[in-house]
Design an enzyme around this catalytic site. Structure first.
Site, mmCIF file in Angstrom:
data_model
loop_
_atom_site.group_PDB
_atom_site.id
_atom_site.type_symbol
_atom_site.label_atom_id
_atom_site.label_comp_id
_atom_site.label_asym_id
_atom_site.label_seq_id
_atom_site.Cartn_x
_atom_site.Cartn_y
_atom_site.Cartn_z
ATOM 1 C CE1 TYR A 168 28.570 35.594 48.513
ATOM 2 C CE2 TYR A 168 27.462 34.646 46.614
ATOM 3 C CZ TYR A 168 27.939 35.753 47.289
ATOM 4 O OH TYR A 168 27.791 37.005 46.740
ATOM 5 C CB SER A 195 21.730 44.543 48.284
ATOM 6 O OG SER A 195 20.801 44.758 49.336
ATOM 7 N N PRO A 196 19.474 44.354 45.301
ATOM 8 C CG PRO A 196 18.404 43.008 43.720
ATOM 9 C CD PRO A 196 19.561 43.022 44.675
ATOM 10 C CG LEU A 197 14.318 43.407 46.070
ATOM 11 C CD1 LEU A 197 13.356 42.289 46.415
ATOM 12 C CD2 LEU A 197 13.642 44.448 45.183
ATOM 13 N N GLY A 205 15.317 43.673 51.376
ATOM 14 C CA GLY A 205 13.875 43.458 51.471
ATOM 15 C C GLY A 205 13.067 44.715 51.729
ATOM 16 C CG LEU A 206 14.641 48.044 54.027
ATOM 17 C CD1 LEU A 206 15.756 49.055 54.204
ATOM 18 C CD2 LEU A 206 13.602 48.201 55.136
ATOM 19 C CG LEU A 207 13.701 49.177 47.831
ATOM 20 C CD1 LEU A 207 14.866 49.319 46.855
ATOM 21 C CD2 LEU A 207 12.807 50.427 47.763
ATOM 22 N N GLY A 208 10.799 45.384 48.945
ATOM 23 C CA GLY A 208 9.985 44.243 48.550
ATOM 24 C C GLY A 208 8.576 44.277 49.093
ATOM 25 N N GLY A 209 8.076 45.471 49.439
ATOM 26 C CA GLY A 209 6.726 45.579 49.987
ATOM 27 C C GLY A 209 6.693 45.408 51.489
#
Length: 323
Positions: free
Chosen positions: A53, A211-213, A216-220
């Site tokens: 990282y 990558s739980p979202l 960002g697609l699942l972040g609104g």
């Protein structure tokens, strides 16, 4: 904050997991330190990083930022369950990556130096190494455990059969083996339900979704696009174009539930069997606060059923694709 045991171990970890991938390239060192301080204030004790990282700046940048935070004292290290990863190439010279005994030894020592600590609580294999036999891998890990340099071992991005192979090899050596698996898992990407989740549950591994979202697609994302807060480009734009109705249905359901879409997506993961907690990699303090808030979101059976209807998942294999 809620806590759970990491897989079949007695180690207690927070169900909100602080991911540090953005520390350095996207988040300044001062802001990264502030987020880590806020994490402890919020009861988050599980931090995840990796030796690769921050490589956009220099190899090991993110671990070094965390190390300088530990060096500030105040029981920062003692209050942290520290997870890092090895596998990725840390240079161009041969043996600077993968899971050979040679690299395992050098990678652990280098991470310890950057992190300014004498041990790593959870060392994770960032990817399967098809060229190195498990007897070599476990032999090197057993030495590191004996030396007190690491406590537990996890995997990341493994297939179900990789987990089985690793655990059977560890069992033959009377060694604990893997205690966690870190996989991509979210409402959109549910493939691990086929074989990885069943394997993890069979062998007592805690599952740590990354990558739980889903970027960002699942972040609104629909709401943000309409408000002019996010400009869609590349794969995100393509996905939204092909799945706009699905995403709109999800965001409308989140409003009905009474929480932000990102909080609902994270809470859904916390309701899945075998999941220890999702890793969120905040760039800002506001993103961190939203991730922590998800721990307190309760989804009833009706809400979970509606989410499954919007984003259909998988049954365990082979029933998913055979009788």
């Amino acid at each position: 904050m809620e806590y759970t045991h990491l897989g079949r171990t007695g180690l207690s970890v927070s169900r909100a997991i602080l991911g540090t991938m953005n520390f350095g390239p996207e988040t300044s060192e001062d802001d990264s330190h502030a987020i880590m301080d806020k994490a402890h204030e919020s009861g988050v004790n599980f931090f995840d990083t990796a030796n690769v990282y921050g490589r956009a700046i220099a190899y090991g940048t993110t671990e070094s930022i965390i190390g300088r935070w530990f060096a500030k004292g105040g029981d920062r290290r003692e209050k942290t369950v520290l997870a890092t990863k090895l596998y990725g190439d840390m240079g161009e010279w041969p043996n600077s990556g993968k899971l050979s005994a040679y690299n395992i030894r050098h990678a652990i020592d280098a991470s310890l130096e950057r992190l300014q600590t004498d041990h790593i609580d959870l060392i994770q294999f960032h990817h399967i190494d098809r060229a190195t036999p498990w007897d070599e891998i476990w032999g090197a890990i057993e030495v590191a455990v004996t030396q007190g340099k690491i406590l537990y071992v996890g995997s990341s991005n493994f297939a179900g059969w990789h987990i089985a192979e690793a655990q059977e090899a560890a069992k033959a050596r009377h060694f604990l083996g893997l205690v966690s698996e870190q996989s991509i898992y979210n409402l959109i990407k549910r493939e691990i339900e086929l074989e990885v989740l069943p394997a993890a549950q069979k062998y007592g591994l805690g599952v740590i979704p990354w990558s739980p979202l889903n970027g960002g697609l699942l972040g609104g994302i629909i709401g943000k696009e309409q408000e002019g807060k996010r400009r869609l480009e590349g794969r995100s734009a393509e996905y939204v174009k092909d799945h706009r109705e699905q995403l709109e249905a999800f965001e409308n359901l989140a409003k009905e539930i009474g929480h932000a879409p990102g909080e609902v997506a994270l809470a859904w993961l916390l309701h899945q069997p075998g999941v220890t907690g999702p890793i969120t990699g905040p760039r800002t303090m506001a993103q961190f606060d939203s991730a922590v808030a998800a721990v307190d979101v309760t989804l009833d059976a009706d809400a979970l059923a509606k989410l499954d209807a919007i984003f259909p998942g998988h049954k365990p294999a082979p029933e998913d694709y055979a009788w």
